[in-house]
Design an enzyme around this catalytic site. Structure first.
Site, short mmCIF file in Angstrom:
data_model
loop_
_atom_site.label_atom_id
_atom_site.label_comp_id
_atom_site.label_asym_id
_atom_site.label_seq_id
_atom_site.Cartn_x
_atom_site.Cartn_y
_atom_site.Cartn_z
N LYS A 11 0.04 4.25 -0.38
CA LYS A 11 -0.64 5.44 0.14
C LYS A 11 -0.37 6.65 -0.77
CE LYS A 11 -0.28 3.32 4.64
NZ LYS A 11 -0.29 3.44 6.08
N SER B 262 3.25 -1.82 10.43
CA SER B 262 4.70 -1.80 10.70
C SER B 262 5.39 -3.12 10.35
CB SER B 262 4.97 -1.40 12.15
OG SER B 262 4.53 -0.06 12.36
N GLU C 143 -7.00 4.42 7.55
CA GLU C 143 -6.95 5.87 7.26
C GLU C 143 -8.27 6.35 6.66
OE1 GLU C 143 -3.21 5.53 5.21
OE2 GLU C 143 -2.37 4.99 7.16
N ASN D 214 0.87 -1.18 0.00
CA ASN D 214 0.00 0.00 0.00
C ASN D 214 0.90 1.23 0.00
OD1 ASN D 214 -1.84 2.02 0.43
ND2 ASN D 214 -2.42 1.36 2.50
N GLU E 182 -5.37 -5.10 10.53
CA GLU E 182 -4.37 -4.06 10.73
C GLU E 182 -4.72 -3.25 11.98
OE1 GLU E 182 -2.31 -2.80 6.87
OE2 GLU E 182 -4.26 -1.83 6.86
N GLY F 118 2.07 2.48 10.69
CA GLY F 118 2.95 3.63 10.54
C GLY F 118 3.64 4.07 11.83
N HIS G 258 -9.68 0.70 4.82
CA HIS G 258 -8.37 0.94 5.42
C HIS G 258 -8.53 1.89 6.61
CE1 HIS G 258 -4.35 2.50 6.07
NE2 HIS G 258 -3.93 1.34 5.59
P1 PGA Z 1 2.65 0.49 7.57
O1 PGA Z 1 1.21 0.63 6.91
O2 PGA Z 1 3.27 -0.79 7.06
O3 PGA Z 1 3.41 1.71 7.13
O4 PGA Z 1 2.46 0.44 9.06
C1 PGA Z 1 0.38 -0.49 6.73
C2 PGA Z 1 -0.93 -0.08 6.10
O5 PGA Z 1 -1.42 1.02 6.37
O6 PGA Z 1 -1.50 -0.83 5.30
#
Ligand code: PGA
Length: 261
Positions: free
Chosen positions: A14, A219, A100, A12, A173, A179, A98
């Site tokens: 983003k 992460s 976000e 992803n 997640e 993140g 997701h």
């Molecule tokens: P990250 O994001 O690996 O940077 O923690 C994962 C995601 O949002 O799918």
């Protein structure tokens, strides 16, 4: 045990990377990993880069995904991109739900349900994301939150249900791990994955529970991918930050696959 569930590794990106970064990524990924085999690999770039990215990805057997597909095939939805347009650009998948989208943009179940329906009608497969916040985990609500998010998939129109459930991939997640550099431990992830699989068994039967892939995200890095993928109910990884660098993403996939041998 899990051998028949083909692992999925999804990147992803983003709101990162420019058009100029796309070709070098696939050149490096090709040197580091080569053509995909033994797993499915999916990349979700910013939608404006898909026209350039999809043919490069498909040469390596990499599939493409939308990060967020519009809630209808067409209409007055300023700023959204139709799932039909994503399909035309070669996407096979779309993320839905997701964290976000849920927590930064405040998307609620009714909108997410429309996204699932419109994407499925357009021929996209659903990568459905669920996960609890830190407060919810501390309050002991992890599984009730995850189950309530999953319950959206039981509210589909009858005519679409099988089309969604057949190929669906679930991504667990935890919001506190996305993140932040702080991943769920393999044991924490396995506990929730097993509960998700048990929930699928209750809703859709043992066969569906046995075959649906459940990814972990939050992460993921090259140094935790192997331990995470050793868990019996983890069938792949959804990778954000660490997927932006082709060599790192390739290493994550290799470590994930090796740990299952
Ligand atoms: P990250 O994001 O690996 O940077 O923690 C994962 C995601 O949002 O799918």
């Amino acid at each position: 045990m899990t051998a028949f569930r083909v692992p999925v590794f999804a990147a992803n990106w983003k709101m990162n990377k420019s058009a100029a970064d796309v070709e070098p990524f696939f050149t490096s990924f090709n040197s580091a990993f080569g053509k995909i085999s033994g797993c499915e690999v999916i990349v979700a770039p910013q939608s404006v880069h898909l026209g350039k990215l999809a043919p490069l990805a498909s040469k390596l057997g990499v599939q493409t995904s939308a990060q967020n597909a519009g809630p209808a095939a067409s209409g007055a939805f300023t700023g959204e991109v139709s799932p039909v347009a994503f399909k035309e650009l070669g996407c096979a998948w779309t993320l839905v739900g997701h964290s976000e989208r849920r927590h930064v943009f405040g998307e609620k179940e009714d909108l997410l349900l429309k996204r699932v329906v419109a994407a499925t009608e357009a021929g996209l497969k659903i990568l459905f994301c669920v996960g609890e916040t830190l407060d919810e985990r501390r309050a002991g609500k992890t599984i009730s939150v995850v189950e309530s998010q999953l319950s959206l998939l039981t509210k589909l129109p009858d005519a679409l249900s099988a089309k969604v459930w057949g190929p669906v991939v679930i991504a667990y997640e935890p919001v506190w791990a996305i993140g932040t550099g702080e991943n769920a431990t393999p044991a924490q992830a396995q506990e929730v994955h097993a509960q998700i699989r048990a929930w699928i068994a209750r809703q859709k039967g043992a066969q569906a529970a046995h075959s649906i892939r459940i990814l972990y995200g939050g992460s993921v890095k090259a140094d935790n991918a192997g331990e995470l993928m050793k868990q019996p109910d983890l069938d792949g990884l959804l990778v954000g930050g660490a997927s932006l660098e082709a060599n790192t993403f390739a290493e994550i996939i290799k470590k994930g696959l090796t740990s299952r041998l």
